[in-house]
Design a protein around this motif. Structure first.
Motif, PDB file in Angstrom:
ATOM      1  N   MET A   1      67.224 -25.393 -23.665  1.00 11.38           N
ATOM      2  CA  MET A   1      65.831 -25.031 -23.716  1.00 11.38           C
ATOM      3  C   MET A   1      65.066 -25.877 -22.718  1.00 11.38           C
ATOM      4  N   ALA A   2      64.168 -25.271 -21.975  1.00  7.89           N
ATOM      5  CA  ALA A   2      63.355 -26.009 -21.021  1.00  7.89           C
ATOM      6  C   ALA A   2      62.417 -26.938 -21.767  1.00  7.89           C
ATOM      7  N   THR A   3      62.170 -28.117 -21.205  1.00  8.47           N
ATOM      8  CA  THR A   3      61.260 -29.045 -21.849  1.00  8.47           C
ATOM      9  C   THR A   3      60.006 -29.265 -21.036  1.00  8.47           C
ATOM     10  N   SER A   4      59.915 -28.711 -19.846  1.00  4.16           N
ATOM     11  CA  SER A   4      58.730 -28.868 -19.023  1.00  4.16           C
ATOM     12  C   SER A   4      57.788 -27.705 -19.250  1.00  4.16           C
ATOM     13  N   PRO A   5      56.473 -27.967 -19.343  1.00 11.13           N
ATOM     14  CA  PRO A   5      55.552 -26.872 -19.577  1.00 11.13           C
ATOM     15  C   PRO A   5      55.244 -26.064 -18.330  1.00 11.13           C
TER      16      PRO A   5
ATOM     17  N   VAL B   1      67.020 -20.043 -33.756  1.00 11.43           N
ATOM     18  CA  VAL B   1      68.374 -19.553 -34.026  1.00 11.43           C
ATOM     19  C   VAL B   1      68.283 -18.577 -35.195  1.00 11.43           C
ATOM     20  N   ARG B   2      69.134 -17.569 -35.132  1.00 10.00           N
ATOM     21  CA  ARG B   2      69.170 -16.602 -36.230  1.00 10.00           C
ATOM     22  C   ARG B   2      70.190 -17.096 -37.252  1.00 10.00           C
ATOM     23  N   GLN B   3      69.723 -17.233 -38.493  1.00 10.49           N
ATOM     24  CA  GLN B   3      70.594 -17.640 -39.593  1.00 10.49           C
ATOM     25  C   GLN B   3      70.386 -16.649 -40.731  1.00 10.49           C
ATOM     26  N   GLN B   4      71.437 -15.980 -41.117  1.00 14.44           N
ATOM     27  CA  GLN B   4      71.389 -14.995 -42.202  1.00 14.44           C
ATOM     28  C   GLN B   4      70.267 -13.987 -41.984  1.00 14.44           C
TER      29      GLN B   4
ATOM     30  N   ALA C   1      64.203 -17.389 -22.672  1.00 17.81           N
ATOM     31  CA  ALA C   1      65.641 -17.135 -22.622  1.00 17.81           C
ATOM     32  C   ALA C   1      66.082 -16.636 -23.987  1.00 17.81           C
ATOM     33  N   SER C   2      67.137 -15.831 -23.995  1.00 21.69           N
ATOM     34  CA  SER C   2      67.657 -15.375 -25.284  1.00 21.69           C
ATOM     35  C   SER C   2      69.141 -15.085 -25.171  1.00 21.69           C
ATOM     36  N   GLY C   3      69.795 -15.220 -26.318  1.00 19.42           N
ATOM     37  CA  GLY C   3      71.207 -14.903 -26.455  1.00 19.42           C
ATOM     38  C   GLY C   3      71.370 -14.067 -27.701  1.00 19.42           C
TER      39      GLY C   3
END
Length: 174
Positions: free
Chosen positions: A1-5, A145-148, A111-113
């Motif tokens: 994950m990017a940390t810069s704004p 994150v997707r959980q259940q 970003a996505s996965g």
């Protein structure tokens, strides 16, 4: 994950076009802000994974919270302790509690996965306590994150625009 704004850049140097977050993700980000505004901190904490991190860097461009000073750098255990302390009747630094309201931009996907997503949201937060008023502004970066079948917050980074001003008594998550 990017940390810069700063806005993400394509290989060509131009800005990357971010896409609007899906409705369920946007609803989660807005719901989190509402819970903080309402001081429903136990419910807010429930939105985070067991391995969650909440980070507010003290300086622009900070990318390593283990080597730099942070305004907040909380793992789940510290988040739980902070929520407990904020609810304690002897928490004098928040007696009376601050009243806050946040205004958020539309959450945008960076970003996505398959089961992960990084989302950027601009915000302004107004706080009032004991005749004092403060305004904070910046960028929220959420790693989800997707959980259940539900999205959960694994990491939240808050890049404050006004991080270099006097920031006394920030005890409540931004």
């Amino acid at each position: 994950m990017a940390t810069s704004p700063a806005a993400p850049r394509a290989a060509s140097g131009g800005p990357v076009r971010l896409s609007a977050a899906p409705a369920d993700v946007a609803a989660l980000i807005m719901h989190e802000a509402d819970l903080l505004d309402e001081r429903a901190l136990e419910a807010w904490l429930a939105l985070f994974t067991r391995d969650a991190l909440y980070w507010v860097p003290a300086d622009h461009g900070d990318s390593d919270p283990l080597r730099r000073i942070s305004l907040f750098y909380d793992d789940r255990s510290i988040m739980e302790d902070r929520v407990w302390r904020l609810g304690h009747p002897k928490m004098f630094s928040q007696n009376p509690p601050a009243r806050q309201v946040r205004v958020l931009s539309a959450p945008m996907v960076e970003a996505s996965g398959a089961d992960t997503m990084s989302v950027r949201t601009k915000f302004v937060m107004f706080e009032h306590r004991l005749r004092e008023q403060r305004t904070f502004g910046g960028v929220y970066l959420h790693e989800l994150v997707r959980q259940q079948q539900e999205w959960m917050i694994r990491r939240k980074v808050v890049h404050l625009v006004n991080r270099d001003t006097v920031l006394w008594n920030i005890g409540v998550p931004i």
